[in-house]
Design a protein around this motif. Structure first.
Motif, mmCIF file in Angstrom:
data_model
loop_
_atom_site.group_PDB
_atom_site.id
_atom_site.type_symbol
_atom_site.label_atom_id
_atom_site.label_comp_id
_atom_site.label_asym_id
_atom_site.label_seq_id
_atom_site.Cartn_x
_atom_site.Cartn_y
_atom_site.Cartn_z
ATOM 1 N N LEU A 15 -16.164 -18.233 21.207
ATOM 2 C CA LEU A 15 -14.902 -17.414 21.883
ATOM 3 C C LEU A 15 -15.269 -16.523 22.809
ATOM 4 C CD1 LEU A 15 -11.969 -17.648 19.432
ATOM 5 C CD2 LEU A 15 -11.983 -18.643 21.487
ATOM 6 N N LEU A 16 -16.083 -15.631 22.501
ATOM 7 C CA LEU A 16 -16.497 -14.272 23.387
ATOM 8 C C LEU A 16 -17.550 -14.616 24.251
ATOM 9 C CD1 LEU A 16 -16.458 -11.667 20.649
ATOM 10 C CD2 LEU A 16 -14.658 -11.648 22.265
ATOM 11 N N SER A 17 -18.085 -15.806 24.122
ATOM 12 C CA SER A 17 -19.399 -16.325 25.128
ATOM 13 C C SER A 17 -18.446 -16.777 26.451
ATOM 14 C CB SER A 17 -20.348 -16.904 24.694
ATOM 15 O OG SER A 17 -19.646 -18.175 24.171
ATOM 16 N N GLU A 18 -17.547 -17.325 26.225
ATOM 17 C CA GLU A 18 -16.521 -17.979 27.287
ATOM 18 C C GLU A 18 -16.127 -17.116 28.364
ATOM 19 O OE1 GLU A 18 -14.370 -21.797 24.714
ATOM 20 O OE2 GLU A 18 -13.166 -20.004 25.484
ATOM 21 N N VAL A 77 -10.260 -3.985 24.016
ATOM 22 C CA VAL A 77 -10.069 -5.070 23.069
ATOM 23 C C VAL A 77 -10.676 -6.394 23.755
ATOM 24 C CG1 VAL A 77 -8.626 -6.381 21.615
ATOM 25 C CG2 VAL A 77 -8.391 -3.973 21.778
ATOM 26 N N ASP A 78 -11.600 -7.136 23.209
ATOM 27 C CA ASP A 78 -11.879 -8.385 23.605
ATOM 28 C C ASP A 78 -11.342 -9.608 23.047
ATOM 29 O OD1 ASP A 78 -14.760 -6.798 23.321
ATOM 30 O OD2 ASP A 78 -14.139 -7.561 25.344
ATOM 31 N N LEU A 79 -10.781 -9.474 21.574
ATOM 32 C CA LEU A 79 -10.188 -10.482 21.031
ATOM 33 C C LEU A 79 -9.344 -10.021 20.108
ATOM 34 C CD1 LEU A 79 -12.051 -13.576 19.718
ATOM 35 C CD2 LEU A 79 -10.767 -12.313 18.049
ATOM 36 N N LEU A 80 -7.988 -10.791 19.988
ATOM 37 C CA LEU A 80 -7.069 -10.829 18.987
ATOM 38 C C LEU A 80 -7.378 -11.568 17.798
ATOM 39 C CD1 LEU A 80 -4.404 -9.440 18.286
ATOM 40 C CD2 LEU A 80 -3.319 -11.480 19.619
ATOM 41 N N ARG A 105 -6.342 -21.332 25.403
ATOM 42 C CA ARG A 105 -6.784 -19.820 25.269
ATOM 43 C C ARG A 105 -6.843 -19.225 23.841
ATOM 44 N NH1 ARG A 105 -3.094 -16.411 29.647
ATOM 45 N NH2 ARG A 105 -1.680 -18.101 29.325
ATOM 46 N N ALA A 106 -6.496 -20.202 23.120
ATOM 47 C CA ALA A 106 -6.700 -19.581 21.514
ATOM 48 C C ALA A 106 -7.317 -21.092 20.552
ATOM 49 C CB ALA A 106 -4.982 -19.561 20.976
ATOM 50 N N GLU A 107 -7.865 -20.403 19.574
ATOM 51 C CA GLU A 107 -8.263 -21.292 18.535
ATOM 52 C C GLU A 107 -7.804 -20.970 17.288
ATOM 53 O OE1 GLU A 107 -12.454 -22.411 20.860
ATOM 54 O OE2 GLU A 107 -12.462 -22.267 18.491
ATOM 55 N N VAL A 164 -8.074 -15.196 21.839
ATOM 56 C CA VAL A 164 -7.255 -15.252 20.582
ATOM 57 C C VAL A 164 -7.795 -16.200 19.804
ATOM 58 C CG1 VAL A 164 -4.642 -15.656 19.508
ATOM 59 C CG2 VAL A 164 -4.928 -14.720 22.119
ATOM 60 N N LEU A 165 -8.104 -15.679 18.357
ATOM 61 C CA LEU A 165 -8.291 -16.495 17.335
ATOM 62 C C LEU A 165 -7.230 -16.319 16.246
ATOM 63 C CD1 LEU A 165 -10.611 -18.250 15.770
ATOM 64 C CD2 LEU A 165 -11.486 -16.416 14.953
ATOM 65 N N PHE A 166 -6.578 -17.484 15.757
ATOM 66 C CA PHE A 166 -5.683 -17.729 14.733
ATOM 67 C C PHE A 166 -6.203 -17.723 13.399
ATOM 68 C CE2 PHE A 166 -1.825 -17.188 17.022
ATOM 69 C CZ PHE A 166 -1.875 -17.885 18.305
#
Length: 801
Positions: free
Chosen positions: A658-661, A587-590, A638-640, A618-620
């Motif tokens: 997000l995933l390119s960072e 899992v790469d992103l929540l 660490r979250a947006e 993390v993406l809220f």
């Protein structure tokens, strides 16, 4: 009623009239039986009179009340006399009781009439008086005393003395004639006022007759000041020459007064123009002050991140991840500046709008879920929509923003909960300036959208400034003051109108008037249903865990992500999401909603996920997303946040970024040997920038977003912090007030104030305190390093400032 007593005072005879009156046999009156027919409160007075007469063998008379056979109290005059035999021996008393109730009622009515007359007479602005049939005056109301100064007996006996000497004989003759003939008394004479000035008065009096005998009972009269009328008559009686002279003098006086009035009008116009200019300058000052405050915050974000970006580019081996992060933060600040500009343009009615036919009913109903989440559980949302509401011509996005803005304002006005009602109806305006609508609205058809609450309401002063830019009643930092002004500008630019009705303690109602569209409602619905959102052509890579409790929203999100090319896992609550995260290491992103059921909300889920997987992004997503960071101090980098509703293009762009960072790294250095600073800043981006700058200076940083949170952190371990940095404008308290509380816990701790407004006043206030410094926004690392060095806080020597 005749009665006889014996020598002991007991009744031994009562005639039959007792029975006629009292309804009981006369024999029951014998002895002490008569007492039961007497009103109890009258017995003491009877006994006092009777026993005195009995002891002295004298006649007596007393008034008492008997209860008749109908239960009514009637007055009787009880009179008795002693009786003797031929040898002059005392045998007892003989007496009778005479009914005097009618006389008593007549006397009481007379007394009431007298009181009514006096009440009326005393309430009249004129002098009121009365006299006996022989002409003697026996009453004057208070106006006589106020006018003449005579009081009491002096007025009754000497009233002729205040009549002008030249008028007394004529007055006396007229009064005698009226007394003899009974004709109305009417005469004009000069009456001396209490200050010695004689003024003309009209005296009039009428007689009151006895209806039975025709005799005069009394006279009632008045005296009315007619000085002005007499003066007018005298002026009219003057010769033509005198009249022309008076007219000429009056004309000159009027011309002079008119000239003076004209001068005063000119002076007033100058004063009003000066006042308008002062108000204009005050409004400009308020506007520029608000703009300066917000733009200084944004410039702090933009310039600070650009400075970091430039420093990173000078490194031998630039950290592209941190460079990209700084650039994105600067871009985010520039977007916020654009939003602020858009709000200003909205108020100035210069924003670019895309009006089109909109089904207002469908738009309002479609926002219900969003509004319920925004308002919270304490607020009950009601919708009242009339049948056949017309379509409106309006920019749908701006209308949604306006509704959400007004709903949030209503929520804040109901801190203890309440009811928010949204109503829709049709409104036809017949003429400009019609009642209950915006006076600037032109005649025509409008859709009326009202938002009302049961909150605290507004004072008159607040209502007067409600639509002013940057005017807000919220605490510093809790509102920009642009919300209502933006709605106002949007409605005006759309050709509609807005009204506000509010009273303290009775809630607020704001109504938006949207121009009616000529488009057919069915066509609008058809186009709306046929519209589709374009998806990004670029396929995504990676695995995303979607956490959303709403099934429809979760299906929508997973479908979008799958179409973007991502592998998708889904969960309806936090515990299920953690289980999936442990079973799927790829899992790469929540991607999680903020509000989740089961006691583990989105923020708590993210914290636990990052604790187990520090490399995860993390993406809220939230309808009111910035709430996530209000009390947050370690997710910022660490979250947006992605605000609902979102489209696929925006989602795709956010995920790609997000995933390119690079995965987030920990703090440099050993925290145990670093100075620790408590950063109190409610603006998320400024807090993130300041944290970066301070960490690069070698400080450990802990953040707080409010005064209450800061004091909570400090109270746990006051000695842990080497310095405290406080934003002067916090949402719950002023920064200087927080500084006082900080000093109460740690008197020696250094403090840095950060201000988006002029810092000169703060510097002057604390210039004698060697442990306080002020830094102005926008600031950079060099400015922070200088202030910390002045306070004796060691910073990292290699910091490239």
């Amino acid at each position: 009623m005749i009665w006889v007593t014996d020598a002991e005072g007991r009744v031994i005879f009562a005639n039959r009239y007792y029975e006629t009156v009292l309804g009981a046999p006369a024999v029951t009156m014998l002895g002490d039986g008569w007492q039961r027919a007497v009103l109890p409160e009258d017995l003491p007075s009877f006994y006092a009179a009777f026993m005195t007469a009995f002891a002295a063998r004298q006649s007596f008379r007393v008034e008492i009340r008997f209860i008749d056979k109908h239960g009514q109290a009637r007055w009787y005059r009880c009179a008795g006399a002693p009786r003797y035999d031929s040898l002059e021996r005392f045998l007892g008393f003989t007496g009778c009781n005479l009914d005097i109730s009618e006389g008593k009622r007549a006397a009481e009515e007379s007394r009431r009439n007298e009181l009514r007359f006096r009440a009326i007479a005393e309430s009249m602005p004129q002098i009121v008086w009365s006299a006996l049939p022989d002409g003697r005056l026996d009453y004057f109301n208070q106006r006589w005393t106020e006018y003449t100064g005579q009081t009491g007996a002096d007025a009754v006996e000497n009233w002729p003395q205040i009549i002008h000497a030249d008028d007394r004989d004529r007055t006396g003759r007229t009064w005698e004639a009226s007394l003899n003939t009974g004709e109305t008394y009417e005469i004009e004479y000069r009456l001396r006022r209490h200050d010695g000035v004689y003024r003309w008065s009209l005296a009039r009096a009428l007689p009151v007759y006895d209806e039975a005998t025709g005799e005069i009972l009394r006279w009632f009269g008045t005296c009315t000041d007619i000085e002005d009328q007499v003066a007018a008559r005298q002026a009219l009686a003057r010769s033509q020459e005198e009249l022309e002279k008076v007219v000429s003098e009056r004309t000159a006086a009027l011309q002079s007064a008119n000239e003076q009035l004209r001068k005063e009008i000119i002076e007033r116009e100058h004063a009003e123009e000066a006042l308008r200019q002062a108000q204009k300058m005050e409004a400009i000052g308020q506007l520029t002050g608000g703009v300066a405050h917000d733009f200084n915050n944004l410039l702090t974000v933009i310039s600070g991140n650009l400075e970091r970006l430039l420093r990173r580019l000078d490194d031998d081996a630039p950290d592209l991840g941190r460079i990209r992060l700084a650039a994105e933060h600067a871009m985010r600040g520039s977007k916020r500046a654009a939003e602020l500009t858009e709000r200003l343009l909205s108020f100035a009615r210069r924003q670019p709008l895309r009006p089109k036919p909109v089904d207002a009913t469908q738009l309002v109903m479609g926002m219900a879920d969003l509004l319920e989440r925004t308002l919270g559980e304490q607020i009950e949302l009601k919708t009242e929509v009339d049948d056949d509401v017309w379509p409106a011509t309006v920019d749908a996005n701006h209308l949604e923003s306006a509704i959400l803005n007004l709903a949030v304002n209503a929520r804040d006005a109901m801190p203890g909960g309440g009811v928010l009602t949204i109503s829709l109806s049709n409104q036809a305006v017949e003429a400009k300036g019609s009642a209950d609508v915006d006076p600037d609205m032109l005649p025509g058809d409008y859709v009326r959208l009202c938002i009302s609450d049961t909150g605290t309401g507004m004072s008159q002063e607040t209502r007067a400034h409600a639509f002013d830019p940057f005017f807000t009643t919220k605490e510093i930092g809790a509102g920009t003051g642009l919300g209502l002004s933006q709605v106002y500008g949007f409605l005006k630019q759309s050709g509609g109108g807005i009204t506000l009705n509010s009273e303290m303690g009775e809630g607020t109602e704001i109504c938006l008037f949207l121009p009616r569209s000529s488009e057919n409602l069915q066509n609008i619905l058809g186009e709306s249903l046929a519209a589709t959102t374009a998806l990004s052509a670029k396929a995504g890579e990676g695995t995303i865990l979607v956490v959303e409790d709403d099934d429809d929203v979760r299906r929508h999100s997973t479908s979008l992500l799958a179409e973007l090319g991502y592998r998708v896992l889904e969960a309806g609550d936090g515990e299920r999401a953690l289980a999936l995260l442990r079973d799927n290491a790829d899992v790469d992103l929540l991607f999680t909603d903020v509000g989740l059921p089961g006691g583990l909300n989105g923020r708590a889920l993210a914290e636990r996920a990052l604790a187990e997987r520090p490399d995860i992004r993390v993406l809220f997503t939230s309808a009111y997303a910035h709430e996530v960071f209000k009390s947050e101090d370690n997710l910022g980098k660490r979250a947006e946040i992605l605000a609902k509703p979102f489209d696929s293009a925006l989602l795709a762009g956010r995920l790609t970024a997000l995933l390119s960072e690079e995965p987030p790294a920990g703090k440099p250095g050993d925290p145990a040997h670093e100075p620790v600073i408590l950063l109190v800043e409610d603006e998320m981006l400024i807090s993130m920038l300041a944290t970066e700058l301070l960490e690069e200076l070698g400080l450990g940083v802990e953040t707080a977003t409010s005064a209450a949170q800061a004091m909570g952190v400090l109270s746990q371990d006051p000695a842990r912090f080497d310095v405290v940095m406080i934003d002067i404008g916090l949402p719950d308290r002023n920064g200087d007030e927080l500084a006082d509380d900080v000093r109460a816990l740690r008197p020696e701790v250094p403090i840095i104030f950060a201000s988006g407004r002029s810092s000169s006043e703060l510097e002057e206030t604390y210039r004698h305190d060697r442990k306080i410094r002020v830094v102005s926004k926008p600031y950079d690392g060099r400015a922070l390093a200088a202030k910390l060095s002045e306070l004796g806080v060691c910073v990292r020597p290699a910091a490239p400032f």
